[in-house]
Design a protein around this motif. Structure first.
Motif, PDB file in Angstrom:
ATOM      1  N   VAL A 159       0.862  -0.822  -0.624  1.00 40.97           N
ATOM      2  CA  VAL A 159       0.187   0.517  -0.420  1.00 40.97           C
ATOM      3  C   VAL A 159       0.758   1.187   0.198  1.00 40.97           C
ATOM      4  CG1 VAL A 159      -2.070   0.842   0.828  1.00 40.97           C
ATOM      5  CG2 VAL A 159      -1.906  -1.040   1.239  1.00 40.97           C
ATOM      6  N   VAL A 160       2.163   0.847   1.087  1.00 38.91           N
ATOM      7  CA  VAL A 160       3.157   2.401   1.224  1.00 38.91           C
ATOM      8  C   VAL A 160       3.922   2.070   0.180  1.00 38.91           C
ATOM      9  CG1 VAL A 160       4.488   3.854   2.634  1.00 38.91           C
ATOM     10  CG2 VAL A 160       2.357   2.042   3.364  1.00 38.91           C
ATOM     11  N   LEU A 161       4.472   0.777  -0.601  1.00 37.73           N
ATOM     12  CA  LEU A 161       5.497   1.425  -1.666  1.00 37.73           C
ATOM     13  C   LEU A 161       5.332   0.833  -3.023  1.00 37.73           C
ATOM     14  CD1 LEU A 161       8.701  -0.229   0.459  1.00 37.73           C
ATOM     15  CD2 LEU A 161       8.122   2.008   0.172  1.00 37.73           C
ATOM     16  N   GLY A 162       3.901   0.856  -3.239  1.00 41.66           N
ATOM     17  CA  GLY A 162       3.482   0.757  -4.757  1.00 41.66           C
ATOM     18  C   GLY A 162       3.740  -1.424  -5.153  1.00 41.66           C
ATOM     19  N   PRO A 163       3.444  -1.463  -6.155  1.00 39.28           N
ATOM     20  CA  PRO A 163       3.196  -2.740  -6.468  1.00 39.28           C
ATOM     21  C   PRO A 163       4.567  -3.385  -6.909  1.00 39.28           C
ATOM     22  CG  PRO A 163       2.696  -0.987  -8.354  1.00 39.28           C
ATOM     23  CD  PRO A 163       3.167  -0.265  -7.127  1.00 39.28           C
ATOM     24  N   ASP A 164       5.024  -2.799  -6.697  1.00 40.31           N
ATOM     25  CA  ASP A 164       6.571  -3.685  -6.596  1.00 40.31           C
ATOM     26  C   ASP A 164       6.838  -3.313  -5.558  1.00 40.31           C
ATOM     27  OD1 ASP A 164       7.353  -1.004  -6.581  1.00 40.31           O
ATOM     28  OD2 ASP A 164       9.257  -0.566  -7.563  1.00 40.31           O
ATOM     29  N   PHE A 165       6.171  -3.879  -4.609  1.00 44.93           N
ATOM     30  CA  PHE A 165       6.735  -4.369  -3.389  1.00 44.93           C
ATOM     31  C   PHE A 165       7.280  -5.450  -3.066  1.00 44.93           C
ATOM     32  CE2 PHE A 165       5.885  -6.326   0.275  1.00 44.93           C
ATOM     33  CZ  PHE A 165       6.516  -5.741   1.443  1.00 44.93           C
ATOM     34  N   ALA A 166       6.918  -6.698  -3.592  1.00 46.26           N
ATOM     35  CA  ALA A 166       7.340  -7.817  -3.293  1.00 46.26           C
ATOM     36  C   ALA A 166       8.714  -8.006  -4.177  1.00 46.26           C
ATOM     37  CB  ALA A 166       6.169  -8.911  -4.642  1.00 46.26           C
ATOM     38  N   GLN A 167       8.565  -6.699  -5.232  1.00 46.48           N
ATOM     39  CA  GLN A 167      10.485  -7.264  -6.777  1.00 46.48           C
ATOM     40  C   GLN A 167      11.465  -6.467  -4.946  1.00 46.48           C
ATOM     41  OE1 GLN A 167      10.857  -5.030  -9.856  1.00 46.48           O
ATOM     42  NE2 GLN A 167      13.200  -6.163 -10.199  1.00 46.48           N
ATOM     43  N   LEU A 168      10.657  -5.624  -4.549  1.00 43.75           N
ATOM     44  CA  LEU A 168      12.130  -5.638  -3.854  1.00 43.75           C
ATOM     45  C   LEU A 168      12.062  -5.665  -2.229  1.00 43.75           C
ATOM     46  CD1 LEU A 168       9.986  -1.365  -3.114  1.00 43.75           C
ATOM     47  CD2 LEU A 168      12.058  -1.600  -4.936  1.00 43.75           C
ATOM     48  N   PHE A 169      11.254  -6.795  -1.901  1.00 45.24           N
ATOM     49  CA  PHE A 169      11.588  -7.393  -0.765  1.00 45.24           C
ATOM     50  C   PHE A 169      12.175  -8.929  -1.660  1.00 45.24           C
ATOM     51  CE2 PHE A 169      10.333 -11.099   1.957  1.00 45.24           C
ATOM     52  CZ  PHE A 169      10.696 -10.743   3.575  1.00 45.24           C
ATOM     53  N   THR A 170      12.125  -9.617  -2.262  1.00 47.43           N
ATOM     54  CA  THR A 170      13.164 -10.468  -2.975  1.00 47.43           C
ATOM     55  C   THR A 170      14.214  -9.844  -2.902  1.00 47.43           C
ATOM     56  OG1 THR A 170      10.998 -10.962  -4.135  1.00 47.43           O
ATOM     57  CG2 THR A 170      13.527 -11.920  -5.243  1.00 47.43           C
ATOM     58  N   ASN A 171      14.723  -8.710  -3.045  1.00 50.73           N
ATOM     59  CA  ASN A 171      16.384  -8.754  -3.458  1.00 50.73           C
ATOM     60  C   ASN A 171      16.445  -7.989  -2.486  1.00 50.73           C
ATOM     61  OD1 ASN A 171      15.791  -8.235  -6.171  1.00 50.73           O
ATOM     62  ND2 ASN A 171      15.681  -6.338  -6.623  1.00 50.73           N
ATOM     63  N   LEU A 172      15.563  -7.473  -1.087  1.00 54.72           N
ATOM     64  CA  LEU A 172      16.250  -7.701   0.266  1.00 54.72           C
ATOM     65  C   LEU A 172      17.096  -8.249   0.759  1.00 54.72           C
ATOM     66  CD1 LEU A 172      17.402  -5.894   2.589  1.00 54.72           C
ATOM     67  CD2 LEU A 172      14.403  -5.983   3.380  1.00 54.72           C
ATOM     68  N   GLY A 173      15.874 -10.043   0.666  1.00 49.06           N
ATOM     69  CA  GLY A 173      16.480 -10.961   0.687  1.00 49.06           C
ATOM     70  C   GLY A 173      17.709 -11.649   0.060  1.00 49.06           C
ATOM     71  N   ARG A 174      17.547 -11.217  -1.189  1.00 52.26           N
ATOM     72  CA  ARG A 174      18.816 -11.959  -1.955  1.00 52.26           C
ATOM     73  C   ARG A 174      19.602 -11.406  -1.458  1.00 52.26           C
ATOM     74  NH1 ARG A 174      18.981 -11.472  -8.777  1.00 52.26           N
ATOM     75  NH2 ARG A 174      21.450 -12.385  -8.463  1.00 52.26           N
ATOM     76  N   ASN A 175      20.095  -9.891  -1.714  1.00 53.54           N
ATOM     77  CA  ASN A 175      21.123  -9.508  -1.078  1.00 53.54           C
ATOM     78  C   ASN A 175      21.897  -9.886  -0.018  1.00 53.54           C
ATOM     79  OD1 ASN A 175      21.752  -7.829  -3.016  1.00 53.54           O
ATOM     80  ND2 ASN A 175      19.866  -6.525  -2.561  1.00 53.54           N
ATOM     81  N   LEU A 176      20.393 -10.216   1.095  1.00 57.54           N
ATOM     82  CA  LEU A 176      21.332 -10.598   2.742  1.00 57.54           C
ATOM     83  C   LEU A 176      21.657 -11.730   2.404  1.00 57.54           C
ATOM     84  CD1 LEU A 176      18.155  -9.356   5.211  1.00 57.54           C
ATOM     85  CD2 LEU A 176      21.473  -9.063   5.344  1.00 57.54           C
TER      86      LEU A 176
END
Length: 284
Positions: A240-257
């Motif tokens: 709702v806050v970050l927009g429709p690409d939130f899933a991709q943002l979270f996926t890349n956060l996890g991948r980088n970690l």
């Protein structure tokens, strides 16, 4: 400097955010129905490990009902509301994004905390407060958007009382290029990660003494793993806050970690007992 700030503002612009929140929160009850801060945790916790990370940082910083707290980069106010409800303290939040501040005020009205928690639109590099104002300053997943770390940490030191505490929970670089987009930046142009060692050096140079220093990367990885296993996040959530690409943002956060490209740092510092530099000196 202005180009960088404009880029960060654009990333968090969130046009129409408050109206989207009102629509999304209809599933939790009528507009006049009070909500608890915990009901909003999937929506308003912008950092890894969510509520647990904020609770641990508050414990390490020694926040009590008598503590005056400044939350720098407060987003839509999730941590500020949780601290006020669980610790009994008064919290002031500042954020560069005006839509975020408007949304934070709206959500704080919905939780009935407007007398205890307040928000202002301001830059972390030019805090609109007098010297020695606060007992504790929190910085959670914010510094990665700020290039001028020396000025950031000097400003935090300036508004802290001597002996006050600076508590940070942030992302640090591990020397490898990141997969973009990530929650704080869609391109490298607005991402300014430092290594843990460089972060430590910059903070201590600003007039702080280290009280707590811990690598929370493994805990963050466990949290990512649990989130992946639990399926889609509950609604309403950060999309709702970050927009429709939130899933991709979270996926890349996890991948980088998981690939060790970044780490997660938890630290608490004490402000030196010497008088902070004056307002103009900090801007020279």
């Amino acid at each position: 400097m202005n180009d960088v700030l404009d880029g960060v503002r654009d990333h968090y612009r969130a046009t129409g955010l408050t109206e989207r929140l009102k629509a999304a929160l209809a599933v939790l009850g009528r507009e006049d129905q009070l909500l608890t801060p915990q009901q909003l945790d999937a929506l308003d916790q912008f950092h890894t490990r969510g509520l647990a990370a904020t609770a641990e940082l508050a414990q390490l910083a020694g926040i009590t009902a008598d503590t005056s707290v400044l939350d720098v980069g407060s987003g839509i106010g999730g941590p500020a509301r949780v601290l006020a409800s669980t610790r009994g303290c008064r919290v002031t939040g500042i954020d560069l994004s005006e839509p975020f501040v408007d949304a934070a005020r709206y959500l704080t009205q919905r939780t009935g905390q407007s007398e205890q928690v307040s928000f202002r639109t301001a830059s972390a590099l030019e805090l609109p407060f007098e010297d020695s104002r606060f007992d504790v300053v929190l910085l959670q997943h914010v510094a990665m958007n700020i290039a001028d770390r020396a000025r950031l940490y000097r400003e935090i030191r300036r508004v802290l009382k001597p002996g006050g505490r600076f508590a940070t929970f942030d992302v640090v670089a591990n020397g490898s290029k990141l997969h973009y987009p990530v929650p704080w930046a869609r391109t490298p142009a607005t991402s300014f990660l430092l290594t843990a060692d460089a972060t430590h050096e910059a903070i201590e140079k600003a007039g702080f003494r280290t009280l707590v220093w811990q690598d929370d990367s493994e805990a963050a990885k466990s949290w990512i793993t649990e989130r992946r296993a639990s399926g889609p996040p509950p609604s309403p959530n950060l999309s709702v806050v970050l927009g429709p690409d939130f899933a991709q943002l979270f996926t890349n956060l996890g991948r980088n970690l998981m690939e060790g490209r970044l780490g997660i740092l938890t630290a608490v510092f004490e402000a030196a007992s010497t008088k902070p530099r004056n307002h103009m000196e900090n801007r020279s």
